[in-house]
Design a protein around this motif. Structure first.
Motif, short mmCIF file in Angstrom:
data_model
loop_
_atom_site.label_atom_id
_atom_site.label_comp_id
_atom_site.label_asym_id
_atom_site.label_seq_id
_atom_site.Cartn_x
_atom_site.Cartn_y
_atom_site.Cartn_z
N TYR A 92 0.92 -1.22 0.17
CA TYR A 92 0.00 0.12 -0.10
C TYR A 92 0.73 1.15 -0.08
N PHE A 93 0.36 2.17 -0.89
CA PHE A 93 1.16 3.47 -1.05
C PHE A 93 0.18 4.55 -0.82
N PRO A 94 0.64 5.83 -0.22
CA PRO A 94 -0.27 6.95 -0.22
C PRO A 94 -0.55 7.24 -1.71
N SER A 95 -1.90 7.58 -1.95
CA SER A 95 -2.20 8.07 -3.32
C SER A 95 -2.92 9.20 -3.39
N LYS A 96 -3.05 9.78 -4.60
CA LYS A 96 -3.73 10.97 -4.80
C LYS A 96 -4.08 10.77 -6.33
N ASN A 97 -5.36 11.18 -6.43
CA ASN A 97 -6.00 10.98 -7.90
C ASN A 97 -5.92 9.61 -8.53
N GLY A 98 -5.88 8.52 -7.78
CA GLY A 98 -5.73 7.19 -8.16
C GLY A 98 -4.42 6.78 -8.31
N GLN A 99 -3.42 7.60 -8.05
CA GLN A 99 -2.06 7.14 -8.36
C GLN A 99 -1.19 7.19 -7.15
N PRO A 100 -0.23 6.09 -7.00
CA PRO A 100 0.58 6.21 -5.88
C PRO A 100 1.44 7.52 -5.82
N VAL A 101 1.85 7.86 -4.59
CA VAL A 101 2.31 9.15 -4.46
C VAL A 101 4.02 8.58 -3.48
N ALA A 102 4.96 9.14 -4.21
CA ALA A 102 6.31 8.88 -3.56
C ALA A 102 6.45 9.14 -2.14
N GLU A 103 6.21 10.46 -1.72
CA GLU A 103 6.34 10.95 -0.43
C GLU A 103 5.32 11.59 -0.05
N THR A 104 5.11 11.72 1.46
CA THR A 104 4.12 12.86 1.85
C THR A 104 4.94 13.51 3.09
N LYS A 105 4.16 14.47 3.59
CA LYS A 105 4.72 15.51 4.46
C LYS A 105 4.06 14.74 5.73
#
Length: 192
Positions: A171-184
């Motif tokens: 599981y990855f963080p996602s935004k707009n249906g796409q995995p996001v590499a990093e979050t704050k």
């Protein structure tokens, strides 16, 4: 044919080639994903709607691996770490996903099957992968994976001695249906 006419043809041919290459570059990822899903290439499980109705006496151990990217404050685990699956028989295994953070978080799961060659015979009927999921703080979700091992595996001599398969999800963080590499931090807006 005049020099100007040849130059114009050359410019048009080069322009058409650039446009075609640009179009292909945008289509490469979806086409590769489609290729992997259709062929089972790189450990990508096949997608089916129902079992074939054929079975085999062969039993294969199927291990379930669950991982979470460090930026996603979730706990993710399979109800069983391993089962013994009869080839051709539909199996259902549940995964438990819990948001352990103090904020709502959205994630998306990717998967693969090991060994890679077995992906062509590992058929998922139902799965939570590639579906964006948002969980509130403390919320838990149980998600099923319904699958079978295609009896056609019996015809593959390279896999004649295969005794185990691992289905691995991350599981990855996602935004707009796409995995996001990093979050704050703890569930703040993602950086792209």
């Amino acid at each position: 044919m005049s020099t100007a006419s040849r130059n114009r043809r050359t410019v048009l041919a080069c322009s058409a080639a650039v446009i075609a290459m640009t179009g292909l570059s945008f289509a490469a990822v979806p086409l590769y994903n489609l290729f992997c899903k259709v062929t089972g290439f790189a450990g990508t499980p096949m997608v089916g709607t129902a079992a074939t109705g054929k079975t085999s006496e062969r039993i294969v151990s199927v291990a379930f691996d669950a991982n979470v990217a460090p930026a996603l404050g979730w706990r993710f685990e399979a109800e069983k770490t391993e089962i013994r699956a009869q080839v051709g028989v539909t199996q259902t295994v549940f995964y438990k996903i819990t948001n352990t953070s103090s904020r709502p978080m959205t994630g998306i799961a990717t998967y693969n099957v090991q060994p890679n060659q077995s992906g062509a015979y590992f058929v998922k009927i139902q799965c939570f992968c590639f579906t964006e999921t948002t969980l509130q703080p403390g919320e838990t979700l149980e998600a099923p994976v319904v699958f079978y091992i295609d009896p056609e595996i019996e015809l593959n001599r390279e896999l004649a001695s295969l005794k185990s398969i691992t289905l691995s999800y991350t599981y990855f963080p996602s935004k707009n249906g796409q995995p996001v590499a990093e979050t704050k931090g703890d569930g703040n807006q993602s950086k792209l």
